[in-house]
Design an enzyme around this catalytic site. Structure first.
Site, PDB file in Angstrom:
ATOM      1  CD  GLU A  73      29.698  28.680  58.820  1.00 45.91           C
ATOM      2  OE1 GLU A  73      30.809  28.682  58.422  1.00 45.91           O
ATOM      3  OE2 GLU A  73      28.928  29.242  59.803  1.00 45.91           O
ATOM      4  CG  HIS A  92      32.088  32.013  57.582  1.00 43.56           C
ATOM      5  ND1 HIS A  92      31.906  30.920  59.155  1.00 43.56           N
ATOM      6  CD2 HIS A  92      33.072  32.713  58.341  1.00 43.56           C
ATOM      7  CE1 HIS A  92      32.932  31.654  59.715  1.00 43.56           C
ATOM      8  NE2 HIS A  92      33.637  32.625  59.255  1.00 43.56           N
ATOM      9  NE  ARG A 137      33.313  31.167  64.392  1.00 47.53           N
ATOM     10  CZ  ARG A 137      34.500  32.024  63.833  1.00 47.53           C
ATOM     11  NH1 ARG A 137      33.305  32.808  62.676  1.00 47.53           N
ATOM     12  NH2 ARG A 137      35.411  32.055  63.895  1.00 47.53           N
TER      13      ARG A 137
HETATM   14  C1  DGY Z   1      37.507  34.131  62.242  1.00 47.14           C
HETATM   15  O1  DGY Z   1      37.989  34.562  61.174  1.00 47.14           O
HETATM   16  O2  DGY Z   1      37.281  33.903  63.319  1.00 47.14           O
HETATM   17  C2  DGY Z   1      36.472  34.130  60.848  1.00 47.14           C
HETATM   18  O3  DGY Z   1      35.382  33.412  60.906  1.00 47.14           O
HETATM   19  C3  DGY Z   1      37.168  33.576  59.337  1.00 47.14           C
HETATM   20  O4  DGY Z   1      36.955  34.461  58.825  1.00 47.14           O
END
Ligand code: DGY
Length: 320
Positions: free
Chosen positions: A267, A286, A238
């Protein structure tokens, strides 16, 4: 069986949407799409189930959804949900652990390779017609094999990264985690250590940490300064665990060699972000879990979780 009201707030594959429509009244409205935002908020008061991802569901949103029983997130991370408010209202939260582990580890390892071997920079060198003579050492990269990999967070994804590194690339692994994890296949190859030890010893530091109040802003100026000179930082979890200004400063000062980032504080990454065009930064939109196979598997699991919860059964994956 009583048909309930389901609000799908992010696009689902047709086969999974059909599973929901077969049992429940279904509205599809993605609040991140301006033309669908009003429809999302209009459907909230009746909604008993929500399924989707990438949208902040906080107390203000929940206040508009008084009949809500379950939210099924198409993600493993649950930092978009105000957990205390969900608990207080007795709303169940489900997520998709497990099915995206290997794909996300692949993405993180791709960033380890791309940053170390300067793959994006050198691919552009060819594409833009600058490969007119043999490259010299100004464009050489750095070996990955044999280097020490530091992993922050040692859950499923961290462990999958460690397997790739230790077993595939002969990299000694140091990991920081609240507790040591006993993995027989990595015996003698992966070692639990304090955060400062990992930062100080690793040639490449990878974050697989979830975003919590403890990890928010963890990678700040002091933590980047604690990394080895010339080290590489990769973030596949993150964005908000990183202070991006401090990361840029560490790159610009020449203390860090490069950064590989799949996630950002905001994002999509704002066009004016200095990270976007930075020569030492490999930035991805991402894509941790973004393969056809894995995104479909996530949708299947999230749909099953939703349908099970709405039937009053215990879903396959829920967040306690
Ligand atoms: C998640 O599953 O948390 C991922 O970051 C989404 O792509």
């Amino acid at each position: 069986m009583t048909r309930k009201n389901v609000l799908v707030f992010r696009e689902l594959p047709d086969d999974q949407l059909a599973r929901i429509q077969a049992d429940h009244e279904t509205t599809v409205a993605n609040p991140r799409v301006p033309a669908q935002r009003d429809a999302f908020f209009a459907a909230l008061p009746a909604a008993q189930g929500l399924i989707g991802s990438s949208f902040r569901i906080d107390d203000a949103v929940l206040t508009r959804a008084p009949r809500l029983e379950v939210i099924s997130s198409i993600s493993v991370g649950v930092d978009n949900y105000e957990l205390a408010a969900l608990k207080q209202r007795g709303i169940l939260l489900c997520n998709t652990p497990g099915v995206l582990t290997e794909t996300t580890a692949d993405t993180i390892f791709a960033l380890v390779m791309a940053t170390s071997r300067r793959l994006v920079e050198l691919a552009l060198h060819v594409r833009e017609g600058r490969w007119t003579r043999n490259i010299d050492e100004s464009l050489f990269g750095w070996d990955v094999h044999g280097k020490t990999l530091g992993i922050l967070g040692f859950g499923r994804i961290g462990q999958a990264v460690a397997r790739r590194a230790a077993l595939g690339f002969g990299m000694p692994v140091l990991y920081h985690n609240p507790f040591p994890v006993d993995l027989p296949e990595l015996a003698g190859r992966a070692r639990h250590a304090a955060l400062e030890t990992v930062l100080g010893a690793a040639d490449i530091v990878v974050s697989t940490l979830p975003l919590t109040e403890e990890t928010r802003g963890l990678m700040d100026a002091s933590r980047f300064a604690a990394m080895k000179a010339g080290a590489i930082f990769v973030n596949g979890s993150r964005g908000a665990i990183v202070n991006e200004d401090d990361l840029l400063a560490a790159l610009d000062a020449g203390h860090l060699r490069a950064a590989g980032l799949d996630v950002f504080g905001t994002e999509p990454l704002p066009l004016d972000s200095a990270l976007r065009g930075h020569r030492q930064v490999t930035a991805l939109p991402h894509i941790g879990s973004a393969t056809h196979e894995t995104r479909h598997a996530m949708a299947v699991l999230a749909t099953s979780n939703l349908l099970q919860a709405l039937r009053g059964e215990r879903p396959a994956a829920s967040v306690d």
